[in-house]
Design a protein around this motif. Sequence first.
Motif, PDB file in Angstrom:
ATOM      1  N   ASP A 175      -6.897 -24.014  21.231  1.00  0.00           N
ATOM      2  CA  ASP A 175      -8.156 -23.738  21.421  1.00  0.00           C
ATOM      3  C   ASP A 175      -9.173 -23.835  20.143  1.00  0.00           C
ATOM      4  O   ASP A 175      -9.909 -22.518  19.785  1.00  0.00           O
ATOM      5  CB  ASP A 175      -8.652 -22.579  22.423  1.00  0.00           C
ATOM      6  N   PRO A 176      -9.271 -25.090  19.526  1.00  0.00           N
ATOM      7  CA  PRO A 176     -10.007 -25.045  18.273  1.00  0.00           C
ATOM      8  C   PRO A 176     -11.635 -24.526  18.252  1.00  0.00           C
ATOM      9  O   PRO A 176     -12.044 -23.972  17.467  1.00  0.00           O
ATOM     10  CB  PRO A 176      -9.735 -26.246  17.907  1.00  0.00           C
TER      11      PRO A 176
ATOM     12  N   LYS B 103     -16.390 -27.578  26.089  1.00  0.00           N
ATOM     13  CA  LYS B 103     -15.957 -28.149  24.896  1.00  0.00           C
ATOM     14  C   LYS B 103     -17.264 -28.770  24.408  1.00  0.00           C
ATOM     15  O   LYS B 103     -17.633 -28.595  23.303  1.00  0.00           O
ATOM     16  CB  LYS B 103     -14.660 -28.336  24.558  1.00  0.00           C
TER      17      LYS B 103
ATOM     18  N   ARG C  22      -4.102 -16.531  14.901  1.00  0.00           N
ATOM     19  CA  ARG C  22      -5.250 -17.163  14.527  1.00  0.00           C
ATOM     20  C   ARG C  22      -4.823 -18.533  14.511  1.00  0.00           C
ATOM     21  O   ARG C  22      -5.742 -19.623  14.795  1.00  0.00           O
ATOM     22  CB  ARG C  22      -6.173 -16.918  13.609  1.00  0.00           C
ATOM     23  N   ARG C  23      -3.978 -19.025  14.024  1.00  0.00           N
ATOM     24  CA  ARG C  23      -3.696 -20.400  13.725  1.00  0.00           C
ATOM     25  C   ARG C  23      -3.068 -21.139  15.095  1.00  0.00           C
ATOM     26  O   ARG C  23      -3.499 -22.121  15.197  1.00  0.00           O
ATOM     27  CB  ARG C  23      -2.404 -20.532  12.778  1.00  0.00           C
TER      28      ARG C  23
ATOM     29  N   GLY D 256     -12.977 -22.409  20.467  1.00  0.00           N
ATOM     30  CA  GLY D 256     -12.884 -20.943  21.149  1.00  0.00           C
ATOM     31  C   GLY D 256     -13.630 -21.020  22.417  1.00  0.00           C
ATOM     32  O   GLY D 256     -14.468 -20.211  22.639  1.00  0.00           O
TER      33      GLY D 256
ATOM     34  N   LYS E 164      -4.157 -19.879  17.815  1.00  0.00           N
ATOM     35  CA  LYS E 164      -5.566 -20.124  18.549  1.00  0.00           C
ATOM     36  C   LYS E 164      -5.911 -21.309  18.274  1.00  0.00           C
ATOM     37  O   LYS E 164      -6.689 -22.012  19.259  1.00  0.00           O
ATOM     38  CB  LYS E 164      -6.138 -18.767  18.595  1.00  0.00           C
ATOM     39  N   ASP E 165      -6.109 -21.683  17.112  1.00  0.00           N
ATOM     40  CA  ASP E 165      -6.902 -22.672  16.537  1.00  0.00           C
ATOM     41  C   ASP E 165      -6.185 -24.294  16.934  1.00  0.00           C
ATOM     42  O   ASP E 165      -7.021 -25.116  17.093  1.00  0.00           O
ATOM     43  CB  ASP E 165      -6.882 -22.932  15.125  1.00  0.00           C
ATOM     44  N   GLN E 166      -4.861 -23.960  17.088  1.00  0.00           N
ATOM     45  CA  GLN E 166      -4.078 -25.451  17.742  1.00  0.00           C
ATOM     46  C   GLN E 166      -4.474 -25.455  19.428  1.00  0.00           C
ATOM     47  O   GLN E 166      -4.644 -26.457  19.578  1.00  0.00           O
ATOM     48  CB  GLN E 166      -2.684 -25.260  17.153  1.00  0.00           C
TER      49      GLN E 166
ATOM     50  N   MET F 259     -12.052 -13.593  18.326  1.00  0.00           N
ATOM     51  CA  MET F 259     -10.943 -14.548  18.578  1.00  0.00           C
ATOM     52  C   MET F 259     -10.865 -14.870  19.878  1.00  0.00           C
ATOM     53  O   MET F 259     -10.745 -14.059  20.829  1.00  0.00           O
ATOM     54  CB  MET F 259      -9.652 -14.203  17.901  1.00  0.00           C
TER      55      MET F 259
END
Length: 405
Positions: free
Chosen positions: A391-392, A23, A384-385, A394, A387-389, A405
């Motif tokens: 693994d923001p 990251k 998607r929300r 990606g 996933k963002d929480q 995604m």
Amino acid sequence: MSAVDIQYPETEDDVARIVADAKASNLSVEVRGGGTRLGLGRPSQSASALSLAKLTGITNYDPSELVMAARAGTPLAEIESALAENNQMLTFEPMDHRPLLGATGEPTIGGVFAANVSGPRRISAGAARDNLLGVRFVNGTGEIVKSGGRVMKNVTGLDLVKLMAGSWGTLGVMSEVTFKVLPRPETAVTIVVSGLNDAEAAEAMAAALAMSVEVSGAAHLPESVIHKFAGGSLKGGPATVLRLEGLTPSVDVRSERLVAEMARRGTVSVLEAQASQDLWREIRDVIPFADGTMKPVWRVSVAPSAGHQLVAALRLKTGVDAFYDWQGGLVWLRMEADPEADLVRQYIKVLGGGHATLIRADAATRASVPVFEPQPKPLEALARRIKDQFDPAGVLNPGRMTAGM
């Protein structure tokens, strides 16, 4: 795309460090277990990989409690061996994808749950996720999370265990799993009803499941695939197969009842314990289509009454071979050439809904065709929300399930 650099963490802290470093460097990583399902899903978009092959070992197992915990990279064979010593088993009998995909490596217990791999007994024992009790994992920021412990920011109310099962490493790298086990049945037999067509078989399986005989497996094998099963123990025309398991006296009584009912529908025979076990292993592993080719293979889930209708409709339009599990609700399709994704999914929708996963195809096809069932817009936005929480940036398996995604 083959990963160039593969890292092999030996502890959960190693996993967290690798993910955090990726990251910080704005890199992504391909998450692997034993590597047996690398050919399933969209091709990797990462130049590095994180393999859990060295994160192994059973960490807790009390046979009297019917619960086991193991590190995610523990080979499935090791899990099953330990259970067998205590006459226990994984009830959901996970499929081994190696024959179908032509893969090597060793399936891992983490990989089983990451892909939510379930076999013929799903109709009575539930899916892999239904047997998963707890998880420890590393999210896409390098944080260690455990179910029942720290709640991640903005995901209060989400069931972390259910989210991780079937997420294919896109939400977190599982480091340890805790799951239910059950006693192994004393014996098993399979009632074989010969000569039924696909529609007749669907009716017969529904009738068998409606009886109080506790059928633990119900499949239909059309004539086109019958010779590829169980070393030739099934001969002649199509076979509808119904499994009974349990204590011997109970199986004997239930078998007698089921034979009497099925004899009204066709010629009936019985496979005893070893032949029955061999047959259901081959149904589980889709052996008829493990032909060494890359002909597209679909795993389609629909209502049990709709499976044979789907196959009949497809046969009017394209070359397809098929057989049925889960009382007809799981259809394995092998296409002759093009996967015909739009056609398959269009017919599924017309027949009342379901989902189709492209289990086998070459890399170019998997890159261009939605491998997993496309979600309605609201569900896609929710995914998607989430996933963002988790693994923001990606970092984890980007694009493995869905493009972008």
